[in-house]
Write a protein that holds these residues in place. Structure first.
Motif, PDB file in Angstrom:
ATOM      1  N   VAL A  47       0.841  -1.205   0.000  1.00  0.00           N
ATOM      2  CA  VAL A  47       0.000   0.000   0.000  1.00  0.00           C
ATOM      3  C   VAL A  47       0.873   1.252   0.000  1.00  0.00           C
ATOM      4  CG1 VAL A  47      -1.653   1.351   1.344  1.00  0.00           C
ATOM      5  CG2 VAL A  47      -1.982  -1.111   1.074  1.00  0.00           C
ATOM      6  N   THR A  48       1.959   1.221   0.770  1.00  0.00           N
ATOM      7  CA  THR A  48       2.858   2.374   0.847  1.00  0.00           C
ATOM      8  C   THR A  48       3.491   2.676  -0.508  1.00  0.00           C
ATOM      9  OG1 THR A  48       3.347   1.904   3.173  1.00  0.00           O
ATOM     10  CG2 THR A  48       4.902   3.298   1.989  1.00  0.00           C
ATOM     11  N   VAL A  49       3.976   1.627  -1.194  1.00  0.00           N
ATOM     12  CA  VAL A  49       4.600   1.829  -2.506  1.00  0.00           C
ATOM     13  C   VAL A  49       3.552   2.217  -3.539  1.00  0.00           C
ATOM     14  CG1 VAL A  49       5.975   0.775  -4.325  1.00  0.00           C
ATOM     15  CG2 VAL A  49       6.443   0.223  -1.946  1.00  0.00           C
ATOM     16  N   ALA A  50       2.391   1.570  -3.497  1.00  0.00           N
ATOM     17  CA  ALA A  50       1.340   1.865  -4.476  1.00  0.00           C
ATOM     18  C   ALA A  50       0.883   3.317  -4.366  1.00  0.00           C
ATOM     19  CB  ALA A  50       0.160   0.916  -4.284  1.00  0.00           C
ATOM     20  N   ALA A  51       0.793   3.822  -3.137  1.00  0.00           N
ATOM     21  CA  ALA A  51       0.351   5.202  -2.942  1.00  0.00           C
ATOM     22  C   ALA A  51       1.281   6.185  -3.637  1.00  0.00           C
ATOM     23  CB  ALA A  51       0.270   5.513  -1.444  1.00  0.00           C
ATOM     24  N   THR A  52       2.584   5.959  -3.519  1.00  0.00           N
ATOM     25  CA  THR A  52       3.526   6.882  -4.170  1.00  0.00           C
ATOM     26  C   THR A  52       3.562   6.677  -5.672  1.00  0.00           C
ATOM     27  OG1 THR A  52       5.750   7.816  -4.038  1.00  0.00           O
ATOM     28  CG2 THR A  52       5.591   5.426  -3.914  1.00  0.00           C
ATOM     29  N   LEU A  53       3.390   5.430  -6.133  1.00  0.00           N
ATOM     30  CA  LEU A  53       3.431   5.165  -7.573  1.00  0.00           C
ATOM     31  C   LEU A  53       2.259   5.798  -8.310  1.00  0.00           C
ATOM     32  CD1 LEU A  53       4.628   1.454  -7.893  1.00  0.00           C
ATOM     33  CD2 LEU A  53       5.734   3.473  -8.849  1.00  0.00           C
ATOM     34  N   PHE A  54       1.149   5.955  -7.634  1.00  0.00           N
ATOM     35  CA  PHE A  54      -0.031   6.486  -8.307  1.00  0.00           C
ATOM     36  C   PHE A  54      -0.259   7.976  -8.059  1.00  0.00           C
ATOM     37  CE2 PHE A  54      -1.135   1.952  -8.353  1.00  0.00           C
ATOM     38  CZ  PHE A  54      -1.524   1.814  -9.685  1.00  0.00           C
ATOM     39  N   PHE A  55       0.239   8.500  -6.933  1.00  0.00           N
ATOM     40  CA  PHE A  55      -0.157   9.862  -6.571  1.00  0.00           C
ATOM     41  C   PHE A  55       0.991  10.850  -6.403  1.00  0.00           C
ATOM     42  CE2 PHE A  55      -3.469   7.051  -4.662  1.00  0.00           C
ATOM     43  CZ  PHE A  55      -4.495   7.398  -5.534  1.00  0.00           C
ATOM     44  N   ALA A  56       2.232  10.380  -6.295  1.00  0.00           N
ATOM     45  CA  ALA A  56       3.341  11.290  -6.010  1.00  0.00           C
ATOM     46  C   ALA A  56       4.105  11.664  -7.270  1.00  0.00           C
ATOM     47  CB  ALA A  56       4.298  10.658  -4.993  1.00  0.00           C
ATOM     48  N   ASP A  57       4.908  12.720  -7.166  1.00  0.00           N
ATOM     49  CA  ASP A  57       5.816  13.050  -8.252  1.00  0.00           C
ATOM     50  C   ASP A  57       7.018  12.121  -8.151  1.00  0.00           C
ATOM     51  OD1 ASP A  57       8.240  14.976  -6.911  1.00  0.00           O
ATOM     52  OD2 ASP A  57       6.373  14.778  -5.792  1.00  0.00           O
ATOM     53  N   TRP A  58       7.698  11.892  -9.255  1.00  0.00           N
ATOM     54  CA  TRP A  58       8.733  10.853  -9.288  1.00  0.00           C
ATOM     55  C   TRP A  58       9.925  11.162  -8.390  1.00  0.00           C
ATOM     56  CZ3 TRP A  58      13.761  11.604 -10.921  1.00  0.00           C
ATOM     57  CH2 TRP A  58      14.032  12.778 -11.622  1.00  0.00           C
ATOM     58  N   VAL A  59      10.220  12.460  -8.171  1.00  0.00           N
ATOM     59  CA  VAL A  59      11.385  12.783  -7.338  1.00  0.00           C
ATOM     60  C   VAL A  59      11.141  12.438  -5.871  1.00  0.00           C
ATOM     61  CG1 VAL A  59      12.240  14.576  -8.882  1.00  0.00           C
ATOM     62  CG2 VAL A  59      10.629  15.183  -7.079  1.00  0.00           C
ATOM     63  N   SER A  60       9.872  12.363  -5.448  1.00  0.00           N
ATOM     64  CA  SER A  60       9.568  12.023  -4.056  1.00  0.00           C
ATOM     65  C   SER A  60       9.368  10.535  -3.848  1.00  0.00           C
ATOM     66  CB  SER A  60       8.298  12.758  -3.609  1.00  0.00           C
ATOM     67  OG  SER A  60       8.465  14.152  -3.669  1.00  0.00           O
ATOM     68  N   MET A  61       9.233   9.777  -4.924  1.00  0.00           N
ATOM     69  CA  MET A  61       8.923   8.353  -4.797  1.00  0.00           C
ATOM     70  C   MET A  61       9.950   7.561  -3.986  1.00  0.00           C
ATOM     71  SD  MET A  61       7.290   7.322  -8.483  1.00  0.00           S
ATOM     72  CE  MET A  61       5.757   8.080  -9.046  1.00  0.00           C
ATOM     73  N   PRO A  62      11.259   7.810  -4.136  1.00  0.00           N
ATOM     74  CA  PRO A  62      12.216   7.015  -3.346  1.00  0.00           C
ATOM     75  C   PRO A  62      12.019   7.149  -1.842  1.00  0.00           C
ATOM     76  CG  PRO A  62      13.344   8.089  -5.162  1.00  0.00           C
ATOM     77  CD  PRO A  62      11.957   8.668  -5.123  1.00  0.00           C
ATOM     78  N   ARG A  63      11.850   8.383  -1.338  1.00  0.00           N
ATOM     79  CA  ARG A  63      11.712   8.539   0.111  1.00  0.00           C
ATOM     80  C   ARG A  63      10.377   7.993   0.600  1.00  0.00           C
ATOM     81  NH1 ARG A  63       8.927  13.381   1.777  1.00  0.00           N
ATOM     82  NH2 ARG A  63       8.511  14.807   0.050  1.00  0.00           N
ATOM     83  N   HIS A  64       9.339   8.083  -0.205  1.00  0.00           N
ATOM     84  CA  HIS A  64       8.064   7.481   0.180  1.00  0.00           C
ATOM     85  C   HIS A  64       8.194   5.963   0.242  1.00  0.00           C
ATOM     86  CE1 HIS A  64       5.726  11.185  -1.565  1.00  0.00           C
ATOM     87  NE2 HIS A  64       6.464  11.479  -0.510  1.00  0.00           N
ATOM     88  N   SER A  65       8.838   5.378  -0.758  1.00  0.00           N
ATOM     89  CA  SER A  65       9.000   3.920  -0.801  1.00  0.00           C
ATOM     90  C   SER A  65       9.907   3.426   0.313  1.00  0.00           C
ATOM     91  CB  SER A  65       9.566   3.502  -2.164  1.00  0.00           C
ATOM     92  OG  SER A  65       8.700   3.866  -3.214  1.00  0.00           O
ATOM     93  N   TRP A  66      10.843   4.250   0.737  1.00  0.00           N
ATOM     94  CA  TRP A  66      11.756   3.886   1.818  1.00  0.00           C
ATOM     95  C   TRP A  66      11.010   3.512   3.089  1.00  0.00           C
ATOM     96  CZ3 TRP A  66      13.851   7.719   5.701  1.00  0.00           C
ATOM     97  CH2 TRP A  66      14.862   7.147   6.487  1.00  0.00           C
ATOM     98  N   LEU A  67       9.838   4.115   3.293  1.00  0.00           N
ATOM     99  CA  LEU A  67       9.046   3.825   4.488  1.00  0.00           C
ATOM    100  C   LEU A  67       8.488   2.408   4.480  1.00  0.00           C
ATOM    101  CD1 LEU A  67       7.189   7.245   4.793  1.00  0.00           C
ATOM    102  CD2 LEU A  67       9.191   6.460   6.058  1.00  0.00           C
ATOM    103  N   ALA A  68       8.485   1.746   3.321  1.00  0.00           N
ATOM    104  CA  ALA A  68       8.077   0.347   3.236  1.00  0.00           C
ATOM    105  C   ALA A  68       9.255  -0.532   3.647  1.00  0.00           C
ATOM    106  CB  ALA A  68       7.605   0.018   1.814  1.00  0.00           C
ATOM    107  N   PHE A  69       9.730  -0.327   4.860  1.00  0.00           N
ATOM    108  CA  PHE A  69      10.966  -0.969   5.323  1.00  0.00           C
ATOM    109  C   PHE A  69      10.903  -2.495   5.312  1.00  0.00           C
ATOM    110  CE2 PHE A  69       8.461  -0.467   9.167  1.00  0.00           C
ATOM    111  CZ  PHE A  69       8.731  -1.609   9.900  1.00  0.00           C
ATOM    112  N   PRO A  70       9.735  -3.134   5.563  1.00  0.00           N
ATOM    113  CA  PRO A  70       9.742  -4.601   5.511  1.00  0.00           C
ATOM    114  C   PRO A  70      10.072  -5.144   4.119  1.00  0.00           C
ATOM    115  CG  PRO A  70       7.806  -3.803   6.694  1.00  0.00           C
ATOM    116  CD  PRO A  70       8.419  -2.626   6.010  1.00  0.00           C
ATOM    117  N   ALA A  71       9.695  -4.409   3.071  1.00  0.00           N
ATOM    118  CA  ALA A  71       9.983  -4.858   1.703  1.00  0.00           C
ATOM    119  C   ALA A  71      11.479  -4.796   1.425  1.00  0.00           C
ATOM    120  CB  ALA A  71       9.217  -4.001   0.697  1.00  0.00           C
ATOM    121  N   ILE A  72      12.143  -3.745   1.898  1.00  0.00           N
ATOM    122  CA  ILE A  72      13.596  -3.645   1.738  1.00  0.00           C
ATOM    123  C   ILE A  72      14.276  -4.793   2.484  1.00  0.00           C
ATOM    124  CG2 ILE A  72      15.622  -2.183   2.136  1.00  0.00           C
ATOM    125  CD1 ILE A  72      13.712   0.231   2.083  1.00  0.00           C
ATOM    126  N   ALA A  73      13.793  -5.054   3.695  1.00  0.00           N
ATOM    127  CA  ALA A  73      14.368  -6.140   4.488  1.00  0.00           C
ATOM    128  C   ALA A  73      14.197  -7.484   3.800  1.00  0.00           C
ATOM    129  CB  ALA A  73      13.708  -6.167   5.865  1.00  0.00           C
TER     130      ALA A  73
END
Length: 364
Positions: free
Chosen positions: A298-324
């Motif tokens: 949900v965290t990644v999908a929210a940024t992929l659909f609604f955010a500008d591309w320059v902010s997407m990395p920091r938004h996706s970073w909050l999906a820490f379990p996926a990185i782990a």
């Protein structure tokens, strides 16, 4: 008088060291890349890059609250302060003792400290899912991830990461509605915790506290929309003033990613690669740990659909379990391959810092 002692588990001390090292690394990159003159919009008197861009808005809100009128414009595009949720500005205002202390200094210090502290519950969550060694390497990857430098800026990401990690680290996340509400007061994807609570409650029967947790995030979001309505007199005030922040200036969502990659730059390639990697991690995580996977997706999908591309990395970073989970997959395929990933992440972080801080054309 009895003393209250807080027992720190042995595995937490290396995590604190990782956190401090990551903040020194990110802060060093930011300082080294800082130009002689700032190139970002200023809403306060603070000129340091640690209080650039969104931090300017948070500090302005902490000092003077929200306004119905736009505070900044660029051409025909206007920008409203109610695009930013109140959790972080309220904390900054409280920590600065209602202005008695220098808010910029307090905000930067608080963000760095919160990020270091957040890594402990992050690792606690990961230790339940993976081995202790894998959890430690995964926590290091999160701390040194390409967009992790925003954890050293006066941004709200560190607070959100702490809230999300504590939520999942508790014995019964679905019974922690106050954490879901606090997360939603901090950042837009706060309701991802409510979604995770709903997924985690499946098969455990319907309990009132779990239902409250599921509804906490959406209820707070609707309450925020109601506040903006009262502030502006427009029932669609938030929808007009926040998700459309960049819409008139540049494409958002996946269309924005495509436009950024044609032609591509080192910054856009790193940004797109990181978001794609986190998305893959979320999809792989979902069947193994449904609640963590749902939160990440949900965290990644929210940024992929609604955010500008320059902010997407920091938004996706909050999906820490996926990185782990990506680290865990690498470890299973080849022992400690994730160590190489840590080096790649650190180098990629330097690319993002130079692109945003030095050249000033890609605000995070």
């Amino acid at each position: 008088m009895s003393r209250v002692r807080v027992a720190v588990p042995p595995w937490a001390w290396p995590i604190l060291g990782i956190g401090v090292a990551s903040r020194l690394f990110s802060s060093g990159l930011i300082i080294a890349a800082t130009p002689e003159a700032p190139r970002w919009p200023l809403l306060t008197d603070s000129l340091t890059p640690f209080t650039a861009w969104d931090a300017q808005w948070f500090l302005h809100i902490a000092g003077s609250g929200y306004h119905a009128e736009p505070l900044f414009s660029s051409g025909h595009v206007v920008y409203h302060d109610f695009a930013f949720f109140p959790g972080w500005p309220l904390l900054v205002r409280a920590l600065s003792v209602n202005g008695a202390l220098e808010a910029p200094v307090v905000a930067v210090a608080a963000a760095n400290i919160l990020l270091v502290l957040a890594l402990i519950p992050v690792c606690a969550v990961l230790r339940r899912a993976y081995s202790g060694a894998t959890a430690q390497r995964a926590t290091a990857a999160i701390a040194f991830a390409p967009p992790a430098y925003v954890g050293s800026l006066a941004y709200s990401e560190a607070l959100f990461l702490l809230l999300g990690a504590v939520f999942f680290a508790t014995s019964a996340p679905a019974h922690r509605p106050w954490l879901a509400a606090a997360a939603q007061l901090t950042r837009l994807p706060g309701s991802a915790l409510s979604v995770a609570a709903g997924v985690g409650a499946i098969g455990h029967g319907v309990r009132p506290v779990a239902a409250i947790t599921v509804l906490a995030g959406p209820a707070v979001f609707l309450g925020w929309c109601a506040f903006v309505w009262m502030l502006t007199g427009d029932p669609l005030g938030y929808l007009r003033g926040s998700p459309s922040w960049y819409a008139e200036a540049q494409p958002v969502g996946i269309a924005g990613v495509v436009s950024a990659l044609v032609p591509a730059s080192p910054y856009s390639l790193v940004a797109a690669s990181f978001v794609l990697a986190v998305l893959i991690g979320a999809l792989l995580l979902l069947p193994r740990h449904p609640a963590l996977g749902a939160y990440s997706l949900v965290t990644v999908a929210a940024t992929l659909f609604f955010a500008d591309w320059v902010s997407m990395p920091r938004h996706s970073w909050l999906a820490f379990p996926a990185i782990a989970h990506l680290v865990a997959v690498l470890d299973r395929r080849r022992a400690r391959t994730s160590t190489a990933l840590l080096g790649v992440f650190a180098a990629a972080q330097a690319v993002l810092v130079v692109g945003s801080i030095k050249w000033g054309s890609f605000p995070p």
